[in-house]
Scaffold this motif. Structure first.
Motif, PDB file in Angstrom:
ATOM      1  N   THR A  17       7.397  -2.435  74.080  1.00  0.00           N
ATOM      2  CA  THR A  17       6.767  -1.883  75.275  1.00  0.00           C
ATOM      3  C   THR A  17       7.100  -2.793  76.454  1.00  0.00           C
ATOM      4  N   ASP A  50       2.435   4.982  72.962  1.00  0.00           N
ATOM      5  CA  ASP A  50       3.844   5.331  73.133  1.00  0.00           C
ATOM      6  C   ASP A  50       4.667   4.056  73.265  1.00  0.00           C
ATOM      7  N   VAL A  51       5.826   4.046  72.634  1.00  0.00           N
ATOM      8  CA  VAL A  51       6.679   2.862  72.632  1.00  0.00           C
ATOM      9  C   VAL A  51       8.101   3.259  73.002  1.00  0.00           C
ATOM     10  N   ILE A  52       8.926   2.257  73.224  1.00  0.00           N
ATOM     11  CA  ILE A  52      10.351   2.446  73.496  1.00  0.00           C
ATOM     12  C   ILE A  52      11.119   1.884  72.309  1.00  0.00           C
ATOM     13  N   GLN A  53      12.191   2.563  71.922  1.00  0.00           N
ATOM     14  CA  GLN A  53      12.987   2.069  70.796  1.00  0.00           C
ATOM     15  C   GLN A  53      14.473   2.179  71.106  1.00  0.00           C
ATOM     16  N   ILE A  90      12.088   5.546  79.976  1.00  0.00           N
ATOM     17  CA  ILE A  90      13.327   6.106  79.413  1.00  0.00           C
ATOM     18  C   ILE A  90      13.960   7.131  80.351  1.00  0.00           C
ATOM     19  N   ARG A  94      15.153   6.042  72.847  1.00  0.00           N
ATOM     20  CA  ARG A  94      14.044   6.871  72.374  1.00  0.00           C
ATOM     21  C   ARG A  94      12.714   6.310  72.861  1.00  0.00           C
ATOM     22  N   SER A  95      11.763   7.214  73.061  1.00  0.00           N
ATOM     23  CA  SER A  95      10.404   6.785  73.381  1.00  0.00           C
ATOM     24  C   SER A  95       9.418   7.715  72.698  1.00  0.00           C
ATOM     25  N   THR A 114      11.823  -2.033  68.575  1.00  0.00           N
ATOM     26  CA  THR A 114      10.760  -1.250  69.195  1.00  0.00           C
ATOM     27  C   THR A 114       9.942  -2.162  70.097  1.00  0.00           C
ATOM     28  N   ASP A 160      20.388   5.242  70.417  1.00  0.00           N
ATOM     29  CA  ASP A 160      19.386   5.979  69.628  1.00  0.00           C
ATOM     30  C   ASP A 160      19.963   6.421  68.287  1.00  0.00           C
ATOM     31  N   ALA A 195       6.068   4.418  78.611  1.00  0.00           N
ATOM     32  CA  ALA A 195       7.334   4.512  77.889  1.00  0.00           C
ATOM     33  C   ALA A 195       8.184   5.682  78.371  1.00  0.00           C
ATOM     34  N   HIS A 196       7.568   6.840  78.565  1.00  0.00           N
ATOM     35  CA  HIS A 196       8.347   8.015  78.951  1.00  0.00           C
ATOM     36  C   HIS A 196       8.954   7.847  80.343  1.00  0.00           C
TER      37      HIS A 196
END
Length: 397
Positions: free
Chosen positions: A328, A367-370, A338, A350-351, A326, A19, A334-335
């Motif tokens: 999905t 919401d996405v994941i990064q 993570i 990060r999400s 980034t 992150d 997403a949450h």
């Protein structure tokens, strides 16, 4: 690839940190430099004449010279600020005053695919009736700029998009902007270490030194071309940037120091000086090679794992990826992902909405994941990430 993990005591023990676009980890030598300054000097530059202050001023000037060596132009074009957000707000209000004094109204052109730190002040100031903002739904701004720019226009962008992980061609963009009489403002916070950055093509540059440059939180850089240093007054005046004050008048310095209000965070400056020295010892070619090796390895993983959906614009954008990815995962939230990444694999990513809501809205993403990498990451970290994601996917199935 080289392994730099041992240089970072904050790197998670038996874990993985991915992150760095939010906040980079800080090398041990940088932490020690900041601590050593507070132990041995703890003074402020430029204001007083005793020996500790003179030594502090030497460090202050040495660090500005290091910035000049790394990013171009002269040390006199750089100011130290608390962070990138502060720099942008301060310069925006100063620009508004300048344009108003000359009977003009400031116009800003920006892309919705950029960060709140850039966009939120623009939207607030427009809502207050102070500026005109044109947010365009294009990543490559050049296609639309010619009809939008005049001498009252500033084009403001992130060098690297916090959503797409793509970077802009600053030299080409600057040529377009300047041909129409406009100014170019660029936030290099997420690319200042892992890219070759040359500020000479920009009019205003902002760097939050804790998002790529391996400095601690609380130190930023503002870069201005000479024309703007001379023309602008600091809309947030205070001690440190003043030439003289009378009962009825304030005369600001006619130098970049007018934007260094109050006591400069010299502990942060000392840390920044060491972070640039640390990066210089590794070498820019090695840093870029490490970034590209990680990027290529991650790209391969995305190609092989069918249920990963990158947030990308490859059909519209030719620029290569940076160190930011980034995505999905099909049929997951997403949450939840993570939280499971940390629980199962001790992996920190990060999400959410990435402090970039307008761009995600335009891409129809909630919401996405990064993930974002730096020199302390390894191919083994990426293997662990993808293996853990595969395990998590079986839970949702």
């Amino acid at each position: 690839m080289n392994n730099y993990k041992d240089d970072f005591s904050a790197y998670p023990k038996n874990g993985v940190y991915l992150d760095s676009a939010t906040v980079n980890l800080v090398p041990n030598s940088v932490i020690w430099a900041q601590s050593d300054f507070n132990h041995s000097l703890g003074s402020t530059p430029r204001k007083v004449l005793y020996s500790r202050s003179r030594k502090t001023t030497e460090l202050y000037l040495e660090t500005k010279q290091a910035l000049s060596n790394k990013f171009g132009l002269e040390p006199e074009n750089y100011a130290f600020t608390p962070n990138g957000d502060y720099s942008w707000n301060m310069i925006l209000y100063s620009l508004i005053d300048y344009y108003n004094e000359n009977g003009n109204r400031l116009k800003i052109v920006a892309s919705i695919y950029d960060h709140h730190s850039l966009l939120a002040p623009l939207q607030y100031l427009e809502s207050m009736g102070k500026i005109d903002v044109n947010l365009i739904t294009e990543f490559n701004l050049e296609d639309n700029l010619l009809d939008l720019i005049n001498q009252n226009t500033i084009v403001a962008i992130n060098h690297v998009s916090p959503i797409l992980g793509k970077y802009r061609d600053i030299q080409s963009l600057a040529k377009t902007v300047h041909s129409q009489g406009g100014y170019l403002a660029v936030d290099f916070s997420r690319s200042s270490a892992q890219f070759d950055v040359d500020l000479k093509n920009t009019d205003i540059s902002i760097i939050d030194c804790s998002q790529d440059l391996l400095a601690p939180q609380g130190i930023g850089i503002l870069f201005l071309q000479n024309e703007l240093i001379t023309s602008l007054k600091n809309a947030f005046p205070g001690s440190g940037g003043i030439k003289s004050v009378s009962k009825f008048e304030i005369n600001q310095l006619n130098s970049i120091e007018k934007f260094e209000v109050g006591n400069v965070n010299m502990g942060g400056v000392s840390a920044l000086n060491e972070s640039m020295s640390y990066l210089d010892k590794i070498g820019q070619a090695n840093i870029i090679s490490q970034r590209e090796s990680l990027r290529n390895y991650i790209d391969k993983g995305f190609e092989e794992i069918e249920f990963l959906n990158p947030i990308d614009f490859d059909d519209k954008i030719s620029q290569s990826s940076s160190n930011i990815f980034t995505f999905t995962i099909e049929n997951t939230t997403a949450h939840d992902v993570i939280l499971l990444l940390e629980e199962i694999g001790k992996i920190e990513v990060r999400s959410g909405r990435l402090c970039a809501h307008p761009g995600l809205d335009d891409l129809n993403q909630e919401d996405v994941i990064q993930i974002s990498t730096h020199i302390y990451n390894s191919l083994e970290d990426i293997d662990r990430l993808f293996d853990t994601i595969k395990e998590i996917k079986t839970i949702f199935n």
